[in-house]
Write a protein that holds these residues in place. Structure first.
Motif, mmCIF file in Angstrom:
data_model
loop_
_atom_site.group_PDB
_atom_site.id
_atom_site.type_symbol
_atom_site.label_atom_id
_atom_site.label_comp_id
_atom_site.label_asym_id
_atom_site.label_seq_id
_atom_site.Cartn_x
_atom_site.Cartn_y
_atom_site.Cartn_z
ATOM 1 N N ILE A 232 0.859 -1.185 0.000
ATOM 2 C CA ILE A 232 0.000 0.000 0.000
ATOM 3 C C ILE A 232 0.890 1.227 0.000
ATOM 4 C CG2 ILE A 232 -1.637 1.370 1.340
ATOM 5 C CD1 ILE A 232 -2.963 -1.176 2.234
ATOM 6 N N HIS A 233 0.730 2.041 -1.019
ATOM 7 C CA HIS A 233 1.499 3.279 -1.116
ATOM 8 C C HIS A 233 0.727 4.412 -0.462
ATOM 9 C CE1 HIS A 233 2.941 7.006 -3.235
ATOM 10 N NE2 HIS A 233 4.060 6.525 -2.734
ATOM 11 N N CYS A 234 1.431 5.273 0.246
ATOM 12 C CA CYS A 234 0.836 6.409 0.950
ATOM 13 C C CYS A 234 1.520 7.689 0.501
ATOM 14 C CB CYS A 234 0.993 6.211 2.462
ATOM 15 S SG CYS A 234 0.726 7.707 3.444
ATOM 16 N N HIS A 235 0.721 8.662 0.100
ATOM 17 C CA HIS A 235 1.250 9.995 -0.221
ATOM 18 C C HIS A 235 0.327 11.022 0.415
ATOM 19 C CE1 HIS A 235 3.481 13.027 -2.537
ATOM 20 N NE2 HIS A 235 2.312 13.655 -2.610
ATOM 21 N N THR A 236 0.872 11.844 1.301
ATOM 22 C CA THR A 236 0.076 12.848 1.996
ATOM 23 C C THR A 236 0.688 14.220 1.819
ATOM 24 O OG1 THR A 236 -0.791 13.528 4.162
ATOM 25 C CG2 THR A 236 1.311 12.379 4.174
ATOM 26 N N HIS A 237 -0.159 15.199 1.587
ATOM 27 C CA HIS A 237 0.291 16.597 1.496
ATOM 28 C C HIS A 237 -0.864 17.487 1.938
ATOM 29 C CE1 HIS A 237 2.281 20.237 0.232
ATOM 30 N NE2 HIS A 237 1.213 20.563 -0.474
ATOM 31 N N ALA A 238 -0.688 18.151 3.085
ATOM 32 C CA ALA A 238 -1.683 19.067 3.629
ATOM 33 C C ALA A 238 -3.028 18.379 3.830
ATOM 34 C CB ALA A 238 -1.841 20.296 2.733
ATOM 35 N N ASP A 239 -2.981 17.095 4.220
ATOM 36 C CA ASP A 239 -4.224 16.375 4.467
ATOM 37 C C ASP A 239 -4.010 15.347 5.575
ATOM 38 O OD1 ASP A 239 -2.753 14.408 3.199
ATOM 39 O OD2 ASP A 239 -3.906 14.454 1.345
ATOM 40 N N VAL A 240 -5.037 14.565 5.847
ATOM 41 C CA VAL A 240 -4.960 13.557 6.902
ATOM 42 C C VAL A 240 -5.877 12.407 6.532
ATOM 43 C CG1 VAL A 240 -6.790 14.660 8.270
ATOM 44 C CG2 VAL A 240 -5.157 13.133 9.406
ATOM 45 N N ASN A 264 9.953 7.176 2.347
ATOM 46 C CA ASN A 264 10.724 8.001 1.418
ATOM 47 C C ASN A 264 10.878 9.435 1.909
ATOM 48 O OD1 ASN A 264 11.038 5.947 -0.667
ATOM 49 N ND2 ASN A 264 8.816 6.150 -0.928
ATOM 50 N N GLN A 265 9.840 9.956 2.549
ATOM 51 C CA GLN A 265 9.878 11.345 3.023
ATOM 52 C C GLN A 265 8.987 11.487 4.236
ATOM 53 O OE1 GLN A 265 9.038 14.245 -0.008
ATOM 54 N NE2 GLN A 265 9.110 15.981 1.388
ATOM 55 N N LEU A 266 9.507 12.110 5.289
ATOM 56 C CA LEU A 266 8.735 12.388 6.496
ATOM 57 C C LEU A 266 8.020 13.728 6.347
ATOM 58 C CD1 LEU A 266 11.407 11.349 9.144
ATOM 59 C CD2 LEU A 266 9.359 10.070 8.527
ATOM 60 N N PRO A 267 6.805 13.852 6.846
ATOM 61 C CA PRO A 267 6.058 15.104 6.681
ATOM 62 C C PRO A 267 6.459 16.209 7.646
ATOM 63 C CG PRO A 267 4.710 13.520 7.836
ATOM 64 C CD PRO A 267 5.971 12.794 7.458
ATOM 65 N N SER A 268 7.339 15.911 8.619
ATOM 66 C CA SER A 268 7.757 16.922 9.580
ATOM 67 C C SER A 268 9.269 16.858 9.771
ATOM 68 C CB SER A 268 7.066 16.706 10.929
ATOM 69 O OG SER A 268 7.527 17.649 11.891
ATOM 70 N N GLY A 369 3.359 19.812 4.913
ATOM 71 C CA GLY A 369 4.485 19.194 4.232
ATOM 72 C C GLY A 369 4.024 17.977 3.449
ATOM 73 N N THR A 370 4.997 17.203 2.984
ATOM 74 C CA THR A 370 4.719 16.012 2.191
ATOM 75 C C THR A 370 5.297 14.785 2.888
ATOM 76 O OG1 THR A 370 4.709 17.224 0.105
ATOM 77 C CG2 THR A 370 5.110 14.858 -0.018
ATOM 78 N N GLY A 371 4.498 13.753 2.981
ATOM 79 C CA GLY A 371 4.953 12.468 3.479
ATOM 80 C C GLY A 371 4.728 11.416 2.420
ATOM 81 N N ASP A 372 5.681 10.493 2.275
ATOM 82 C CA ASP A 372 5.574 9.471 1.238
ATOM 83 C C ASP A 372 6.173 8.173 1.760
ATOM 84 O OD1 ASP A 372 5.051 9.235 -1.931
ATOM 85 O OD2 ASP A 372 6.771 7.999 -1.366
#
Length: 390
Positions: A232-240, A264-268, A369-372
């Motif tokens: 399961i891939h997760c991509h978040t940006h300014a959401d929850v 790949n990337q932490l949102p904070s 931010g962006t989390g991936d």
């Protein structure tokens, strides 16, 4: 959990960032609601009566408690689209605000169930007749499917900003009406984007569902890793979003959970145990007492750190445990395994009887931010055997 001085320290760092962005002219200006109204109205003025049944405009102040009448009465089976623009500020000084898609919820009729879209536009078919009403979400939370709130409506007085909403009832389906409207042009690609969302359909991974009182999303998608294995891939940006899968297993001294993940990337980049920086990616387990323990990768806090959730609506419910920290290992597939019984006793007290759900959590609303990341091979282990979750 962070104390008052930690909260102030995080707020100070965020204030510094906000000031720097303002000096660099990097802070985005609030949406132009007048331009939005003009642009969408120009399209409606060209629409034919065959496609648009009727429409209405509504301004929803951020301080307005649910449920606010839209002066838009529907019949069961009516196809409706709404478009929304605006900004709701939790803190103007720190430049913390919510996007309309997260803030705006709807229901049809006094006893209708609440819902929201995944974007700043949404189309639906009314399941029953009644007036279409709207409600601000943050900083409150829903207590039931009819939109009762957990906190006093006084909490909305701390907010600023407003939302502008366009409601359209179509004479045919929403897709047909949008296509006909698109023939007269578009405004900022909004008509095309809503058509694309309808065509795309539900992207929720099979067998999972989003936590109802946070609402749906397009954050998680079923994919395959480099070896062709399901993930399961997760991509978040300014959401929850919280993705859940139901299980029903006893919690014993042998209960463990294992998983693989690639962050790949932490949102904070700040410690996550303060409200204004509480952005993170995690895997959580819920128990039959309604509590959950969530394992996450922190940008700064040491491994083994544990704390009660700093968000008022989640205190006493969710407990955070740091299982990895820093930048080392980002972008790599890594294996984790935790004893749920031991962790519950260590961090939360006397363990309950059963395991009821596994969650995937993504939050990036505070710092935008962006989390991936991606998750794979989630397993629950017990003396009686293993249970595959993913």
């Amino acid at each position: 959990m962070a104390g008052i001085f930690t909260e102030l320290g995080v707020a100070g760092r965020l204030a510094g960032r906000s000031l720097l962005r303002r000096l660099r002219a990097e802070v985005s200006a609030p949406p132009d609601l007048q331009a939005f109204t003009r642009g969408m109205q120009q399209l409606l003025d060209q629409a034919t009566p065959a496609s648009v049944g009727n429409y209405a405009w509504l301004t929803l102040p951020a301080t307005q408690a649910p449920w606010f009448p839209g002066n838009f009465v529907l019949q069961a089976g009516d196809a409706v689209s709404y478009f929304v623009e605006g900004r709701v500020y939790a803190n103007r000084f720190l430049d913390i605000y919510l996007n309309p898609a997260l803030q705006l919820w709807c229901k049809v009729g006094a006893q209708g169930e609440i819902f929201r879209g995944t974007r700043n536009s949404h189309s639906f078919v009314a399941q029953s007749g009644g007036e279409l009403t709207f409600g601000n979400y943050f900083p409150n939370d829903w207590a039931d499917a009819q939109g009762q709130r957990k906190q006093s409506d006084a909490v909305y007085q701390s907010l600023g900003g407003e939302l502008k909403i366009l409601m359209i009832r179509w004479n045919g389906s929403a897709a047909e009406g949008l296509q006909q409207l698109l023939a007269h042009g578009d405004y900022q690609g909004r008509i095309q984007a809503e058509l694309q969302r309808i065509e795309q359909g539900d992207t929720t991974p099979p067998g999972w569902h989003y936590l109802w009182h946070l609402g749906p999303g397009e954050i998680y998608r079923q994919q395959q890793d480099a070896h062709g294995q399901a993930c399961i891939h997760c991509h978040t940006h300014a959401d929850v979003g919280i993705l859940q899968k139901d299980v029903d297993l006893p919690l014993t001294a042998h209960s463990e959970i294992s998983w693989r993940w690639c962050i790949n990337q932490l949102p904070s980049t700040l410690r996550e145990d303060a409200v204004p920086s509480h952005d993170y990616l995690s895997l959580a387990v819920e128990f039959d007492n309604g509590r959950d323990i969530t394992y996450y990768w922190s940008s700064t806090l040491p491994e083994g750190t544990g704390y009660d959730c700093p968000l008022p609506n989640w205190k006493g419910i969710e407990y955070h445990v740091v299982v990895r920290s820093g930048q080392a290992g980002l972008g790599q597939w890594l294996d984790e395994r935790r004893n749920l019984h031991d962790d519950y006793r260590k961090y939360m007290g006397e363990p309950p009887a059963r395991i009821t759900r596994v969650w995937l959590i993504a939050n990036s609303i505070f710092q935008r931010g962006t989390g991936d990341c991606a998750y794979a091979q989630i397993r629950l282990h017990s003396a009686a055997g293993d249970t595959s979750v993913l």
